[in-house]
Design a protein around this motif. Sequence first.
Motif, PDB file in Angstrom:
ATOM      1  N   SER A 205       0.852  -1.186   0.000  1.00 39.11           N
ATOM      2  CA  SER A 205       0.000   0.000   0.000  1.00 39.11           C
ATOM      3  C   SER A 205       0.887   1.235   0.000  1.00 39.11           C
ATOM      4  CB  SER A 205      -0.919   0.004   1.226  1.00 39.11           C
ATOM      5  OG  SER A 205      -0.166   0.039   2.419  1.00 39.11           O
ATOM      6  N   LEU A 206       0.420   2.275  -0.676  1.00 40.08           N
ATOM      7  CA  LEU A 206       1.175   3.517  -0.793  1.00 40.08           C
ATOM      8  C   LEU A 206       0.244   4.691  -0.556  1.00 40.08           C
ATOM      9  CD1 LEU A 206       3.746   5.138  -1.612  1.00 40.08           C
ATOM     10  CD2 LEU A 206       2.897   5.028  -3.982  1.00 40.08           C
ATOM     11  N   ALA A 207       0.687   5.610   0.304  1.00 43.31           N
ATOM     12  CA  ALA A 207      -0.002   6.883   0.482  1.00 43.31           C
ATOM     13  C   ALA A 207       1.003   7.986   0.225  1.00 43.31           C
ATOM     14  CB  ALA A 207      -0.586   6.998   1.889  1.00 43.31           C
ATOM     15  N   LEU A 208       0.674   8.869  -0.709  1.00 39.93           N
ATOM     16  CA  LEU A 208       1.546   9.992  -1.052  1.00 39.93           C
ATOM     17  C   LEU A 208       0.931  11.283  -0.539  1.00 39.93           C
ATOM     18  CD1 LEU A 208       2.595   9.354  -4.782  1.00 39.93           C
ATOM     19  CD2 LEU A 208       3.981   8.994  -2.734  1.00 39.93           C
ATOM     20  N   ALA A 209       1.734  12.076   0.143  1.00 39.20           N
ATOM     21  CA  ALA A 209       1.364  13.457   0.432  1.00 39.20           C
ATOM     22  C   ALA A 209       2.004  14.306  -0.657  1.00 39.20           C
ATOM     23  CB  ALA A 209       1.851  13.866   1.807  1.00 39.20           C
ATOM     24  N   ALA A 210       1.186  14.900  -1.516  1.00 37.74           N
ATOM     25  CA  ALA A 210       1.722  15.568  -2.708  1.00 37.74           C
ATOM     26  C   ALA A 210       0.805  16.694  -3.148  1.00 37.74           C
ATOM     27  CB  ALA A 210       1.890  14.559  -3.845  1.00 37.74           C
ATOM     28  N   ASP A 211       1.365  17.613  -3.903  1.00 41.62           N
ATOM     29  CA  ASP A 211       0.607  18.714  -4.502  1.00 41.62           C
ATOM     30  C   ASP A 211       0.837  18.692  -5.998  1.00 41.62           C
ATOM     31  OD1 ASP A 211      -0.307  19.768  -2.033  1.00 41.62           O
ATOM     32  OD2 ASP A 211       1.659  20.711  -1.734  1.00 41.62           O
ATOM     33  N   TRP A 212      -0.211  19.053  -6.733  1.00 40.09           N
ATOM     34  CA  TRP A 212      -0.144  19.168  -8.196  1.00 40.09           C
ATOM     35  C   TRP A 212      -0.338  20.641  -8.553  1.00 40.09           C
ATOM     36  CZ3 TRP A 212       1.391  15.976 -11.940  1.00 40.09           C
ATOM     37  CH2 TRP A 212       1.122  16.340 -13.255  1.00 40.09           C
ATOM     38  N   SER A 213       0.624  21.194  -9.281  1.00 40.69           N
ATOM     39  CA  SER A 213       0.575  22.627  -9.570  1.00 40.69           C
ATOM     40  C   SER A 213      -0.103  22.938 -10.900  1.00 40.69           C
ATOM     41  CB  SER A 213       1.999  23.205  -9.578  1.00 40.69           C
ATOM     42  OG  SER A 213       2.784  22.586 -10.583  1.00 40.69           O
ATOM     43  N   GLY A 214      -0.486  21.931 -11.653  1.00 47.81           N
ATOM     44  CA  GLY A 214      -1.145  22.167 -12.933  1.00 47.81           C
ATOM     45  C   GLY A 214      -2.631  22.416 -12.754  1.00 47.81           C
ATOM     46  N   SER A 215      -3.399  22.097 -13.783  1.00 43.87           N
ATOM     47  CA  SER A 215      -4.848  22.285 -13.707  1.00 43.87           C
ATOM     48  C   SER A 215      -5.440  21.165 -12.860  1.00 43.87           C
ATOM     49  CB  SER A 215      -5.439  22.318 -15.121  1.00 43.87           C
ATOM     50  OG  SER A 215      -4.989  21.184 -15.856  1.00 43.87           O
ATOM     51  N   ALA A 216      -6.286  20.335 -13.434  1.00 42.79           N
ATOM     52  CA  ALA A 216      -6.881  19.247 -12.661  1.00 42.79           C
ATOM     53  C   ALA A 216      -5.831  18.169 -12.406  1.00 42.79           C
ATOM     54  CB  ALA A 216      -8.067  18.657 -13.421  1.00 42.79           C
ATOM     55  N   PRO A 217      -5.710  17.684 -11.191  1.00 43.05           N
ATOM     56  CA  PRO A 217      -4.725  16.641 -10.908  1.00 43.05           C
ATOM     57  C   PRO A 217      -5.029  15.377 -11.714  1.00 43.05           C
ATOM     58  CG  PRO A 217      -5.574  17.590  -8.876  1.00 43.05           C
ATOM     59  CD  PRO A 217      -6.441  18.092  -9.986  1.00 43.05           C
ATOM     60  N   PRO A 218      -4.047  14.842 -12.442  1.00 44.09           N
ATOM     61  CA  PRO A 218      -4.289  13.648 -13.257  1.00 44.09           C
ATOM     62  C   PRO A 218      -4.266  12.394 -12.391  1.00 44.09           C
ATOM     63  CG  PRO A 218      -2.025  14.323 -13.479  1.00 44.09           C
ATOM     64  CD  PRO A 218      -2.685  15.356 -12.604  1.00 44.09           C
ATOM     65  N   PRO A 219      -4.847  11.305 -12.883  1.00 36.60           N
ATOM     66  CA  PRO A 219      -4.765  10.040 -12.139  1.00 36.60           C
ATOM     67  C   PRO A 219      -3.342   9.491 -12.185  1.00 36.60           C
ATOM     68  CG  PRO A 219      -5.777   9.694 -14.282  1.00 36.60           C
ATOM     69  CD  PRO A 219      -5.606  11.176 -14.132  1.00 36.60           C
ATOM     70  N   GLY A 220      -3.123   8.488 -11.376  1.00 34.24           N
ATOM     71  CA  GLY A 220      -1.791   7.890 -11.329  1.00 34.24           C
ATOM     72  C   GLY A 220      -1.876   6.379 -11.241  1.00 34.24           C
ATOM     73  N   ARG A 240      -3.643   7.576  -2.836  1.00 35.63           N
ATOM     74  CA  ARG A 240      -3.517   6.251  -2.235  1.00 35.63           C
ATOM     75  C   ARG A 240      -3.667   5.177  -3.306  1.00 35.63           C
ATOM     76  NH1 ARG A 240      -3.533   5.667   3.235  1.00 35.63           N
ATOM     77  NH2 ARG A 240      -3.907   7.579   4.451  1.00 35.63           N
ATOM     78  N   GLY A 241      -2.901   4.094  -3.094  1.00 33.33           N
ATOM     79  CA  GLY A 241      -3.014   2.944  -3.979  1.00 33.33           C
ATOM     80  C   GLY A 241      -2.676   1.677  -3.218  1.00 33.33           C
ATOM     81  N   ASP A 242      -3.163   0.563  -3.763  1.00 34.25           N
ATOM     82  CA  ASP A 242      -2.983  -0.717  -3.083  1.00 34.25           C
ATOM     83  C   ASP A 242      -2.852  -1.817  -4.140  1.00 34.25           C
ATOM     84  OD1 ASP A 242      -3.520  -1.942  -0.104  1.00 34.25           O
ATOM     85  OD2 ASP A 242      -4.188  -3.306  -1.671  1.00 34.25           O
ATOM     86  N   ILE A 243      -1.892  -2.709  -3.933  1.00 32.14           N
ATOM     87  CA  ILE A 243      -1.677  -3.828  -4.860  1.00 32.14           C
ATOM     88  C   ILE A 243      -1.623  -5.124  -4.074  1.00 32.14           C
ATOM     89  CG2 ILE A 243       0.015  -4.962  -6.358  1.00 32.14           C
ATOM     90  CD1 ILE A 243       0.804  -2.412  -7.516  1.00 32.14           C
ATOM     91  N   ARG A 244      -2.328  -6.142  -4.569  1.00 30.52           N
ATOM     92  CA  ARG A 244      -2.163  -7.506  -4.055  1.00 30.52           C
ATOM     93  C   ARG A 244      -1.411  -8.308  -5.112  1.00 30.52           C
ATOM     94  NH1 ARG A 244      -3.777 -10.802  -0.102  1.00 30.52           N
ATOM     95  NH2 ARG A 244      -4.994  -9.137   0.861  1.00 30.52           N
ATOM     96  N   LEU A 245      -0.397  -9.058  -4.671  1.00 29.32           N
ATOM     97  CA  LEU A 245       0.492  -9.772  -5.583  1.00 29.32           C
ATOM     98  C   LEU A 245       0.440 -11.260  -5.247  1.00 29.32           C
ATOM     99  CD1 LEU A 245       3.037  -7.084  -4.805  1.00 29.32           C
ATOM    100  CD2 LEU A 245       2.428  -7.520  -7.181  1.00 29.32           C
ATOM    101  N   PRO A 246      -0.394 -12.013  -5.963  1.00 31.77           N
ATOM    102  CA  PRO A 246      -0.543 -13.443  -5.650  1.00 31.77           C
ATOM    103  C   PRO A 246       0.765 -14.204  -5.841  1.00 31.77           C
ATOM    104  CG  PRO A 246      -2.312 -12.659  -7.083  1.00 31.77           C
ATOM    105  CD  PRO A 246      -1.293 -11.576  -7.044  1.00 31.77           C
ATOM    106  N   GLU A 247       1.024 -15.122  -4.927  1.00 30.86           N
ATOM    107  CA  GLU A 247       2.193 -16.016  -5.006  1.00 30.86           C
ATOM    108  C   GLU A 247       3.491 -15.242  -5.206  1.00 30.86           C
ATOM    109  OE1 GLU A 247       2.083 -19.376  -4.632  1.00 30.86           O
ATOM    110  OE2 GLU A 247      -0.073 -19.294  -4.261  1.00 30.86           O
ATOM    111  N   ILE A 248       3.638 -14.142  -4.482  1.00 30.24           N
ATOM    112  CA  ILE A 248       4.855 -13.336  -4.610  1.00 30.24           C
ATOM    113  C   ILE A 248       6.039 -14.114  -4.056  1.00 30.24           C
ATOM    114  CG2 ILE A 248       4.632 -12.220  -2.359  1.00 30.24           C
ATOM    115  CD1 ILE A 248       5.734 -10.410  -5.540  1.00 30.24           C
ATOM    116  N   GLU A 249       7.196 -13.935  -4.660  1.00 33.48           N
ATOM    117  CA  GLU A 249       8.402 -14.542  -4.097  1.00 33.48           C
ATOM    118  C   GLU A 249       8.791 -13.752  -2.856  1.00 33.48           C
ATOM    119  OE1 GLU A 249      13.004 -15.844  -5.183  1.00 33.48           O
ATOM    120  OE2 GLU A 249      11.866 -14.596  -6.588  1.00 33.48           O
TER     121      GLU A 249
END
Length: 813
Positions: A205-220, A240-249
């Motif tokens: 899981s990832l949470a970013l504290a960030a600012d976008w200086s352009g127009s509408a913030p784009p997706p990521g 925020r984003g979250d990934i599940r990785l089946p059978e990860i090494e």
Amino acid sequence: MARLHAVTGRSVTPLSEGWELCVAEPGETPVGGWLSAPVPGTVAQALRAAGLYRLGEPLSLHDRDVWYRLRLTGEGPCTLRFHGLATVAEVWLDGERILTSASMFERHDVPVTLRGAHALRIVFRALNPVLRARKGRGRWPVRLAGPAGLRAVRTTLLGHMPGWCPSVPAVGPWRPVELVTENGPLRVHSADLRATLEGRDGRLSLALAADWSGSAPPPGWLEVGETRAPLRWTGPGELRGDIRLPEIEPWWPHSHGRPALHAVRAAVGDAHIDLGRTGFRRIEREPGDGFALRVNGERVFCRGACWSSPDIVSLPGTRDAYAPWLELVRQAGMTMLRVPGIAAYEADAFFDLCDEMGILVWQDFMFANFDYPTDEPFLDGVRREAAQFLDRVQASPSLAVLCGGSEAEQQAAMLGLPRERWSQPLFDTVLRDEAERRRPDVPYVANSPTGGPLPFAADAGVTHYYGVGAYLRPLEDARRSHVRFASECLAFANMPAAGALPGVPAVHDPRWKARVPRDPGAPWDFEDVRDHYLRTLHGVDPMVLRYEEPDRYARLSRAVTGEVMESVFAEWRRVGSSCAGGLVWMFQDVWPGAGWGVVDSAGVPKAAWHALRRSFRPVQVLLTDEGVNGLAIHLLNETAQPVEAVMTLTALRRGETPVLRAERAVTLPPRSAQMVPASSLADRFIDLTGAYRFGPPAHDAVVVALSDPRSGALAADAFHFLGGSRMERAELGLGARVERAAEGWHLVLSTRRLARSIHIEDDGFRGEEEWFHLAPGVERRVRLIARHPGAAVPDGDVHALNGLDPTRYRGTP
């Protein structure tokens, strides 16, 4: 939060060139005498490079101010980043003070606006006046470190522990100074990255504290390897984003599998974020009154040593500085390093390498022995210090234990304070809260040692075990004490190779004795401890031997501490042991001499390192004397694969004539430990341990070897001597020949009679493995490692402790 390795539009420029320093009287402005200064680096390092300082000489920097200066150029708004200033420092830009710092362990970001050329200066204020001005006293005195005012100042204790450490002042910009500029639309302030292993699946899981200086913030998006998931704006300034990785090494310590790492990347619009690599693992403390770790569900016997520094003068933090030392850690089979509270937080490169090499890290916060202040300004500084450290190692899978500090609880208990005064809020709440908030995946220990009815009791929690060692207990105490986990143990004055301290005769020269570790105020030192075991195990009088045969004394002294370590770890790793780990005090010496380190300060392994390498093999055979129950053979396989082997037991008379030989094909299942009675291999009774004393023994040595059934290659061996370490010297028929292969030089060794503690003396080369026993009838092929770039052809002698004369060898150019 997690480290940001790179962000589109962010430029990080190291300010590492062009610095100068000048030493001045406290409060005075320097008028001349500027020297070139490395940054990152220390004042002592700069003086050493200029030929003005040698390790061991007095250097009174704590009574002086030291100024650093740099001509800085740039344009526009930017950030000056100081990763570590030791210790009481002020930063001035064009005559204006922009920062005051009172901790060498805190990072500082200072926003500035540059317009052309500027004068950047850092002044490191004299520490001793600061220490004298500190008010308040601890509840107990501390003899191991001083002065007492250090309890209230956030600096390393290295250089302040006269019993074993040279008095080297840690002064200067010891961690990088950088200039950071941002010109992209995405400004990332922090990243909270959590990697966990849930069953056989990875989750990130990832949470970013960030600012976008352009127009509408784009997706990521968020990406691990080839798997990608959305990274969404969940509020102003947050993604925020979250990934599940089946059978990860999964990530494993190197003894148990592959330390698999996975690249983590993210993007917002066209802006990319490199989050480095992480590993997916699960580390848990077993329930109960002991201390044991499970990694990915498997119990791991944690063995290794306690770390000091690659160089106590410069306190380096680069990959090149760490790599040779950590490679020796891995080669020795060590699975864990402890960074103790008397040292310093290591740099990011240290953890990157431990992640890659599969080395677990027990990390103390930098507190030791003292009764620390409880006022809020001090504790707030501790919270910042802990938070910054935990943020930068947030993605590191090698971080396995977090510990409040070293020997503070023990110090209070041993000095007779009431039980209610042994604990401190610093360890019980402040550091625990930060650890649980930022690295909940890592077990926390309040102090080392702790856990029993007394903090230093061996049979509960974690202990500093010196029963075998400083307390002069017999080897049997390693079993009798029921050690659960020794986060320190087996400290000896480990004798280095001949010539390690040039021009100084060993042992009784005052220059030698000045470098032998001792507890301040004690009427003994750790060479006395070594001599005790030399006397009891080898049956010699160390004083007489040193007087009559100094070379023999030195060779036996090199061997005996390793023999003790092998014996203790055989007890702790055997089937049925209560022990889940042991960390030797210490890994490397801080200066030349007979220090605690199993590796000398030049990076050359001592005899004790070779003994630990044998003790720590993941596929292992151990022998223990079980009294009238006979000799027990313990077969260990920590790997994930079954091991097919041939187990051979040989009993030898006078080290040469077999009186018993037995073989058995064995299978060592993955992650297994089994005990085989040696008596079950023979078809008749033979008193292998001499327990029954039915007349003189028919043999004097037992050898058990595990070998590959196809190639015959040796996997592990173990030896039991009926006379213990005592030995007669004889003509062995020790043979040595030099061979050259594509990968370099090798020495092929053989012997007619069992040869004990074989070691090599060669000005140009050392053996990859040394100080081992060699049974008759087999050959051992030893890779030779060049000691220096000019080493061309091997030319030296092979010695065995029970041999009369060395064997000469020389390669053909």
